[in-house]
Design a protein around this motif. Structure first.
Motif, PDB file in Angstrom:
ATOM      1  N   PHE A 122     -57.138 -25.776 -18.646  1.00  0.00           N
ATOM      2  CA  PHE A 122     -58.466 -24.790 -18.500  1.00  0.00           C
ATOM      3  C   PHE A 122     -58.507 -23.954 -17.485  1.00  0.00           C
ATOM      4  N   LYS A 123     -59.982 -23.729 -17.471  1.00  0.00           N
ATOM      5  CA  LYS A 123     -59.937 -22.878 -16.064  1.00  0.00           C
ATOM      6  C   LYS A 123     -59.870 -23.283 -14.617  1.00  0.00           C
ATOM      7  N   PRO A 180     -68.280 -30.708 -17.129  1.00  0.00           N
ATOM      8  CA  PRO A 180     -67.624 -30.791 -16.055  1.00  0.00           C
ATOM      9  C   PRO A 180     -68.934 -29.462 -15.558  1.00  0.00           C
ATOM     10  N   SER A 181     -68.568 -28.039 -16.284  1.00  0.00           N
ATOM     11  CA  SER A 181     -69.431 -27.520 -16.280  1.00  0.00           C
ATOM     12  C   SER A 181     -69.639 -26.561 -17.127  1.00  0.00           C
ATOM     13  N   VAL A 186     -65.027 -31.280 -23.988  1.00  0.00           N
ATOM     14  CA  VAL A 186     -64.905 -32.361 -24.621  1.00  0.00           C
ATOM     15  C   VAL A 186     -66.101 -33.519 -25.394  1.00  0.00           C
ATOM     16  N   GLN A 187     -65.238 -33.130 -26.722  1.00  0.00           N
ATOM     17  CA  GLN A 187     -66.191 -34.298 -27.320  1.00  0.00           C
ATOM     18  C   GLN A 187     -65.324 -35.018 -28.548  1.00  0.00           C
ATOM     19  N   VAL A 188     -65.879 -36.138 -27.812  1.00  0.00           N
ATOM     20  CA  VAL A 188     -64.609 -37.438 -28.856  1.00  0.00           C
ATOM     21  C   VAL A 188     -65.780 -38.086 -29.604  1.00  0.00           C
ATOM     22  N   TYR A 189     -65.603 -37.933 -31.111  1.00  0.00           N
ATOM     23  CA  TYR A 189     -66.410 -38.523 -31.911  1.00  0.00           C
ATOM     24  C   TYR A 189     -65.681 -39.624 -32.372  1.00  0.00           C
ATOM     25  N   HIS A 196     -63.677 -27.177 -26.407  1.00  0.00           N
ATOM     26  CA  HIS A 196     -65.050 -26.053 -26.326  1.00  0.00           C
ATOM     27  C   HIS A 196     -63.927 -25.950 -24.963  1.00  0.00           C
ATOM     28  N   ARG A 197     -63.153 -24.775 -25.275  1.00  0.00           N
ATOM     29  CA  ARG A 197     -62.909 -23.327 -24.339  1.00  0.00           C
ATOM     30  C   ARG A 197     -63.571 -21.848 -23.821  1.00  0.00           C
ATOM     31  N   TYR A 198     -64.557 -21.862 -22.695  1.00  0.00           N
ATOM     32  CA  TYR A 198     -65.043 -20.457 -22.517  1.00  0.00           C
ATOM     33  C   TYR A 198     -64.728 -19.456 -21.608  1.00  0.00           C
ATOM     34  N   ASN A 199     -64.747 -18.660 -22.349  1.00  0.00           N
ATOM     35  CA  ASN A 199     -63.955 -17.205 -21.789  1.00  0.00           C
ATOM     36  C   ASN A 199     -65.467 -16.356 -21.373  1.00  0.00           C
ATOM     37  N   LEU A 200     -65.479 -15.802 -20.468  1.00  0.00           N
ATOM     38  CA  LEU A 200     -66.473 -14.676 -19.840  1.00  0.00           C
ATOM     39  C   LEU A 200     -65.794 -13.053 -21.326  1.00  0.00           C
ATOM     40  N   GLY A 201     -67.106 -12.594 -21.678  1.00  0.00           N
ATOM     41  CA  GLY A 201     -66.589 -11.079 -22.392  1.00  0.00           C
ATOM     42  C   GLY A 201     -67.194 -11.301 -23.580  1.00  0.00           C
TER      43      GLY A 201
END
Lengths: 469, 284
Positions: A122-123, A180-181, A186-189, A196-201
């Motif tokens: 992650f970033k 955390p932000s 991270v979701q554990v079912y 999910h990993r977010y990126n700008l743009g």
């Protein structure tokens, strides 16, 4: 002179009458009472209940960022799916990719660890590791130790080996959520793990996921279009570029730009038709041009009716006749503004100076020439500035008519908002609309200034000035 | 004939002729451009439209006729429908009135900070003008749709959207009015040592108030239409009723609502033009 003398001598100026004092007090009281009633009746105070900052910030995030999904089902830990925005049709790794015989494109932020686990970086410098029977996160902010998530005997997720969890981990009965932000999640079912990993743009803005030009990026694709080697042997690189851009499956550029063009044409043609109809009719409604009271009255009432039946209702009527499409918008705008322009122009014509017309008459000119050279030069600046003013507001109006069913960018926007997931498209279209409206605004202001000079005066004020003459 | 004229007159004559020629070329070109735009636009529209213009045009009166026939069949109780929808009309007017009031207040503050004759700092003026531009350029509908999604269906999103748009649109007009006021009263006040607020209160507001009120009344009229339209997308009020009744094909109800709307708009139109005329008259 002392105070009492001033009051005695100038009582009409200095002393305010009691009744007028009371009047203003009642006015202020009335306004306050109304505002209280309005605030209560419009539920303004309920705003904090409806407004959830979390939800809004998620939507806002979606407008300028994209996310990649990594999904692992506990039942099939080997078949990890990595996809763009969780879509079936845009998988880097997964069954769709395999069934089409395409190569698996592992993103550079994934790697295989020493025990065969899938590592996602992650970033924030942390990692999430997907094992066959557990998920761990390591090196995340304000936790030194590695957290381990497993399923218990009942198949419910739980956190191993930690007493005081960080605040950004929420454990409920069926789900553990790590966030955390805004940028990582991270979701554990009990059935699966989703990362999910977010990126700008705006990803895939130029070319969509499956496009042959996607690996090149926009600049390389443009320079490719001037070189000889064809990416697709059947078609030249330049046409491929245009075609791939317009047929982008995620951003629908072709569709949206066409819709935008439709909206612009609705406003432009509607206003032009209104000007072409309203200008001549205005002459027949002005008493100094048309001597027949009968004709004038009929035209005046016609203008009032066209204007009074709002463009909303006109567009409903036209929608039934022409169905969804630009004609509805064009005619609704044209009809309403014929009324408005006709009324304004006939008033302007009646307020023109007589002397110029008399001057033309003294040269022996006939009536037509008198109007041509005695009246038109006087009203032309007002006519042009009014028409431009309406063009400006009709650009916004066309978006609205579009959303009511006439098509164009308004309808596209309504569709995008109603899906509730493609907020980046909503942002994109809003920016396009904003751009067009600002463009129309500046252009009309420039033209107005070039033609009339005194641009700072509002249209209303110009008419008022004219009426004073 | 021409040779008998003095030389300078011939020059003028020729000059005039060439000017006339250029002018007619220009007007010819602009008319040609106009026709081209209209023609190409109609072609764009024809391809984009579900129904061709030649099919649609004869059907133009179908819907109005349907409406009138439907309400004729409804009978004399039609009058009661007017009463039934009156509360919705009032709630729409309420929305418009409240958002116009709030928007005007905001516009007033925005306009003071974006008038060059009141604020010395060019950056402040620039920033406030751009804020107003952005508020003004978004159609209410765009803001309202997004807010409706976030806040759920109620009048609130529409009110916020209209306030934002009104603040931008009126702010621009207000600042134009402020920049056009006579400088002398402000300077006079300054020479007496009046503070910035006093100068604005007695030097600017007193001069610009009639125009402010004129623009506000005009805006109120526009905002009534806007809040009706926003009712269509879920803000409630008479717009929502109109939408529902059109969907259900209740002709009598539709006509009743349209009648209420049109008469409100026409009444307001007359009222506001009367107010405006008396206000502008006051100014001169």
């Amino acid at each position: 002179m002392n105070r009492s003398e001033i009051i005695k001598n100038y009582s009409d100026i200095v002393v305010t009458k009691f009744s007028s004092k009371m009047w203003s007090t009642f006015l202020v009281l009335g306004i306050i009472v109304y505002l209280i009633i309005a605030i209560l009746s419009l539920d303004i105070l309920q705003i904090h209940k409806k407004w959830s900052p979390e939800r809004a910030s998620l939507f806002a995030l979606d407008t300028y960022a994209y996310k990649d999904h990594v999904t692992m089902k506990w039942s099939e830990p080997d078949d990890i799916i990595i996809s763009f925005e969780g879509s079936r049709w845009s998988q880097y790794v997964g069954p769709y990719q395999k069934s089409d015989g395409l190569p698996e494109r592992y993103p550079e932020w994934t790697s295989i660890g020493p025990e065969g686990e899938t590592k996602i970086s992650f970033k924030n410098g942390g990692f999430a590791n997907l094992y066959d029977d557990k998920v761990t996160i390591e090196n995340w902010p304000d936790t030194k130790e590695t957290l381990v998530f497993r399923l218990d005997a009942q198949g419910k997720p739980y956190v191993e080996n930690v007493d005081n969890l960080p605040k950004w981990i929420r454990v409920t009965e069926n789900k553990i959520e790590v966030r955390p932000s805004l940028y990582e999640r991270v979701q554990v079912y009990s059935k699966k793990v989703e990362v999910h990993r977010y990126n700008l743009g705006w990803n895939y803005f130029w070319f969509d996921f499956d496009s042959p030009l996607e690996p090149y990026g926009i600049w390389n694709a443009i320079s490719l279009s001037f070189s000889g080697d064809r990416v697709d042997p059947n078609i030249s690189n330049f046409s491929l570029l245009i075609q791939e851009f317009l047929n982008n499956d995620m951003w629908h550029h072709g569709q949206i730009l066409w819709a935008l063009l439709e909206t612009i044409f609705m406003a432009l043609l509607g206003t032009l038709l209104a000007a072409l109809l309203g200008f001549p009719l205005a002459f027949f409604a002005a008493y100094n041009v048309t001597p027949f009271k009968f004709v004038r009255t009929i035209l005046r009432r016609l203008f009032d009716t066209l204007r009074g039946i709002d463009f909303l209702i006109w567009s409903l009527i036209f929608l039934r006749a022409f169905g969804p499409g630009p004609f509805t918008g064009i005619f609704a705008i044209a009809i309403t503004d014929t009324g408005t322009l006709g009324k304004l122009m006939s008033e302007a014509i009646e307020n023109t100076e007589e002397k110029q017309q008399e001057g033309v008459e003294s040269t022996g000119a006939n009536k037509t020439l008198q109007h041509r050279f005695g009246i038109i030069p006087q009203i032309l600046p007002i006519f042009i500035s009014q028409t431009l003013y309406y063009l400006e507001s009709n650009t916004r109006g066309a978006v609205i008519i579009g959303a009511m069913g006439a098509g164009g960018i308004g309808l596209q926007l309504l569709g995008a908002i109603n899906t509730g997931t493609s907020w980046e498209n909503v942002m994109y279209m809003s920016l396009l609309i904003l751009g067009v409206v600002i463009f129309m605004d500046t252009m009309s202001a420039k033209v107005r200034r070039a033609l009339i000079g005194d641009e700072t005066l509002g249209a209303e004020l110009q008419l008022a000035k004219m009426a004073k003459k | 004939m021409q040779s008998s004229l003095p030389e300078n007159l011939i020059k003028i004559e020729n000059n005039l002729k060439s000017l006339t020629r250029t002018r007619s070329i220009y007007s010819f070109l602009s008319i040609a451009a106009l026709i081209a735009v209209i023609y190409s636009g109609l072609i764009v529209a024809e391809t984009g439209n579900a129904t061709s213009i030649w099919v649609g045009l004869p059907k133009f009166f179908d819907y109005p006729v349907d409406l009138f026939v439907g309400s004729w069949e409804y009978g004399y109780r039609w009058n009661l429908l007017l009463l039934e929808y009156l509360p919705d009309l009032i709630s729409t007017i309420n929305m418009a009135l409240f958002s116009t009031a709030m928007g005007t207040l905001l516009a007033f503050f925005l306009s003071i900070f974006s008038s060059r004759n009141l604020i010395k700092s060019k950056t402040t003026v620039f920033i406030f003008r751009r804020i107003m531009d952005i508020c003004r350029s978004f159609p209410e509908l765009v803001i309202a749709l997004v807010l409706l999604y976030l806040l759920g269906k109620s009048a609130l999103p529409a009110v916020i959207a209209i306030i934002i748009h009104t603040a931008g649109a009126l702010g621009k007009l207000f600042s134009e009015a402020i920049e056009n006021v006579d400088k002398n009263p402000i300077e006079g006040l300054e020479s007496c040592g009046a503070s910035w607020f006093t100068r604005i209160r007695f030097g600017v507001v007193t001069q610009a108030l009639p125009l402010f009120l004129t623009y506000t009344i005009l805006r109120f009229e526009i905002n009534i239409r806007a809040s009706t339209i926003l009712g269509f997308v879920g803000a409630g009020g008479i717009g929502e009723q109109l939408y529902t009744n059109i969907q259900w094909k209740y002709e009598a109800d539709t006509i009743a609502i349209m009648f209420l709307l049109v008469s409100t708009i026409i009444a307001l139109d007359y009222l506001s033009s009367y107010w405006r005329k008396s206000l502008i008259g006051l100014k001169s």
